[in-house]
Design an enzyme around this catalytic site. Structure first.
Site, PDB file in Angstrom:
ATOM      1  N   ARG A   1      73.559  38.816 -40.384  1.00 51.82           N
ATOM      2  CA  ARG A   1      73.864  38.616 -38.971  1.00 51.82           C
ATOM      3  C   ARG A   1      73.039  37.455 -38.446  1.00 51.82           C
ATOM      4  O   ARG A   1      71.842  37.348 -38.733  1.00 51.82           O
ATOM      5  CB  ARG A   1      73.545  39.873 -38.154  1.00 51.82           C
ATOM      6  CG  ARG A   1      74.552  40.998 -38.404  1.00 51.82           C
ATOM      7  CD  ARG A   1      74.452  42.078 -37.344  1.00 51.82           C
ATOM      8  NE  ARG A   1      73.083  42.562 -37.233  1.00 51.82           N
ATOM      9  CZ  ARG A   1      72.528  42.994 -36.096  1.00 51.82           C
ATOM     10  NH1 ARG A   1      73.210  43.005 -34.982  1.00 51.82           N
ATOM     11  NH2 ARG A   1      71.288  43.432 -36.094  1.00 51.82           N
TER      12      ARG A   1
ATOM     13  N   SER B   1      64.794  42.392 -45.587  1.00 54.48           N
ATOM     14  CA  SER B   1      64.369  43.766 -45.888  1.00 54.48           C
ATOM     15  C   SER B   1      64.291  44.031 -47.379  1.00 54.48           C
ATOM     16  O   SER B   1      64.854  45.010 -47.878  1.00 54.48           O
ATOM     17  CB  SER B   1      65.316  44.749 -45.223  1.00 54.48           C
ATOM     18  OG  SER B   1      65.509  44.369 -43.893  1.00 54.48           O
TER      19      SER B   1
ATOM     20  N   ASP C   1      62.355  44.788 -41.586  1.00 53.55           N
ATOM     21  CA  ASP C   1      63.224  45.403 -40.551  1.00 53.55           C
ATOM     22  C   ASP C   1      62.511  46.451 -39.697  1.00 53.55           C
ATOM     23  O   ASP C   1      62.802  46.581 -38.505  1.00 53.55           O
ATOM     24  CB  ASP C   1      64.525  45.962 -41.152  1.00 53.55           C
ATOM     25  CG  ASP C   1      64.305  46.925 -42.304  1.00 53.55           C
ATOM     26  OD1 ASP C   1      63.157  47.061 -42.767  1.00 53.55           O
ATOM     27  OD2 ASP C   1      65.294  47.533 -42.749  1.00 53.55           O
TER      28      ASP C   1
END
Ligand code: ADP
Ligand code: MG
Length: 464
Positions: free
Chosen positions: A87, A150, A203
């Site tokens: 994203r 992550s 994250d």
């Protein structure tokens, strides 16, 4: 036990079925006494990881030492790389704790996952900026971007860190042991983009920071999603292994990497034969033991192991199965959520799952009740064990519990498993004083990991 708790009563069950359910209840329902022992061990492991590298709980310094005030304004950018999607986000802060995000999702191609990852990411950033006319020209300052990554990284500064290993289906040669920020920055340069990777963010750290912008009292960020992990603000004096300069705030966010808990000796978590079967067949045997009892990637498979154990004794579906039910990972954890909320008299939702999704026809009402009890037991154990990490981490800084604090949480298990939050919170309350517990607020920090990376990029650029 089972017979006295209506949630685990199966109407019309045979004595053998009753007995098997009793066995499961005794394995999966954990008493507070049992949890207290695990919490104590968790605390010990935290202390061990604060003192030295290479321990079970890694307690990784994030180099994030500030808390947002909540009155910062402006637009900032972030990249959030997960196992399936990337994203790109533009995050606008309104100065009153409010956040607006504009984001675009790009599915990782097979080529990106196995070869061209960083060029693919740079290309997505270019598309995002060009589509919105945001690309900085030669006269404009470069854009600072926060990068949520992550995967296990040994962080070496706020914007550098070496990849320890790939997980979650990625396997790009030539990256392990190298600085992932450098790899991304080089790819951005190749496209001539004036974009600077200002922060490398786990994250959980992003989730904490996004919660902290909305509520400056936020102390902890947690993920209960595909996996589980948490980050919290620690007093640097307690971080004995820290060799760097002391931050002026006196604090640093630590990434606990708590999914690894109990993986070296398997001595404390309540392993059942169903957990051991899952572990043996997993991609990472004898690793991430705590994560395997708590998170979305695994709970459906534990339930499947239990159901087949019952079927093999002809206590479920009269011993019948299907190709689908026989296949590993065929029960998604979301089915457990659907079963646990099914309150219809005929358990219609569960019937659908067994007969349509898993393709075993003619389930009896007893079979459906058994499926629901198994779903409830696996979910409840997950929520109760989640409280172990929460309590251990909060008590690590018990002095903060004298005032209201917020805990930001993200992930499908937390968001969707029915009763997850209330069972977890209720369990936490048993290990704190009523005054301490009253001061804790649990809040959903949905998709906080990307937003938090943008906030960290903002904090970094304010300090330049
Ligand atoms: P990620 O951790 O990758 O950011 P999520 O927080 O969305 O992603 O978690 C995805 C995991 O949650 C998957 O393992 C999935 O099986 C599980 N999951 C998805 N929907 C539900 C649900 N309704 N209840 C429980 N678990 C779910
Ligand atoms: Mg997520």
């Amino acid at each position: 036990m089972a017979s006295s708790d209506p949630r685990f009563a199966v109407k019309g069950a045979s004595p053998a079925q009753h007995q098997a359910i009793e066995t499961l209840v005794s394995q999966f329902l954990l008493t507070d006494e049992r949890l207290a022992v695990i919490i104590k061990e968790f605390r010990r492991r935290m202390e061990e990881g604060l003192a030295a590298d290479g321990k079970v709980l890694k307690m990784i310094p994030s180099y994030v030492t500030q808390r947002p005030r909540g009155d910062e304004t402006g637009s900032y950018f972030a990249l959030d790389l997960g196992g399936t999607n990337l994203r790109v986000l533009k995050v606008t802060l309104d100065g009153h704790g409010g956040i607006k995000t504009e984001h675009q999702k790009f599915a990782l191609t097979e080529e990106a996952k196995s070869r061209t990852l960083f060029d693919f990411i740079a290309q997505c950033v270019e598309n995002f900026l060009d589509d919105r006319n945001l690309r900085p020209t030669g006269q404009q300052p470069p854009i600072n971007i926060g990068f949520t990554f992550s995967y296990p990284v040994q962080q070496t500064s706020i914007n550098s860190g070496t990849l320890v290993q790939w997980t979650k289906g990625l396997n790009v040669p030539g990256c392990v042991g190298r600085d992932v920020v450098r790899l991304l920055q080089d790819a951005l340069l190749r496209l001539g983009l004036r974009v600077k990777v200002a922060a490398l963010v786990n994250d959980t750290v992003g989730t904490l920071l996004s919660a902290a912008y909305k509520d400056p009292s936020s102390q902890m960020g947690i993920i209960f999603g595909t996996g589980t992990n948490a980050a919290y603000y620690e007093n640097v004096n307690n971080l004995i292994k820290w060799k760097g300069p002391n931050p002026s705030s006196g604090e640093m966010v630590l990434n606990i990497e708590w999914g690894a808990f109990d993986s070296d000796d398997f001595g404390f978590l309540p392993f059942t034969p169903h957990d051991i079967k899952l572990d043996r067949k997993s991609l990472n045997p004898r690793k991430q033991a705590y994560e395997k009892m708590i998170s979305g990637m695994y709970l459906g498979e534990i339930a499947r192991n239990i159901l087949l154990w019952l079927a093999d004794q002809r206590l479920f579906l009269d011993g019948r199965s299907s190709e689908i039910l026989n296949a590993m990972w065929s029960i998604d954890t979301s089915y457990l959520s659907s079963a646990a909320v099914d309150d219809s008299s005929e358990l219609i939702e569960v019937q659908q799952i067994i007969e349509k999704t898993l393709n075993v026809p003619n389930s009896s009402l007893v079979d459906r009740q058994v499926f629901k009890v198994v779903s409830t037991l696996v979910g409840e154990r997950s929520a109760r064990l989640s409280a172990v990490g929460v309590v251990a981490t909060l008590l690590k800084r018990a002095e903060l519990l004298d005032n209201p604090i917020n805990v930001g949480i993200d992930g499908s298990m937390f968001e969707h498993y029915p009763g997850f939050e209330s069972i977890m919170a209720e369990t936490v309350s048993h290990f704190l004083t009523p005054e301490q517990f009253k001061n804790i607020n649990f809040s959903l920090a949905k998709d906080g990991s990307g937003v938090g990376a943008a906030i960290i990029a903002m904090l970094v650029s304010e300090n330049q």
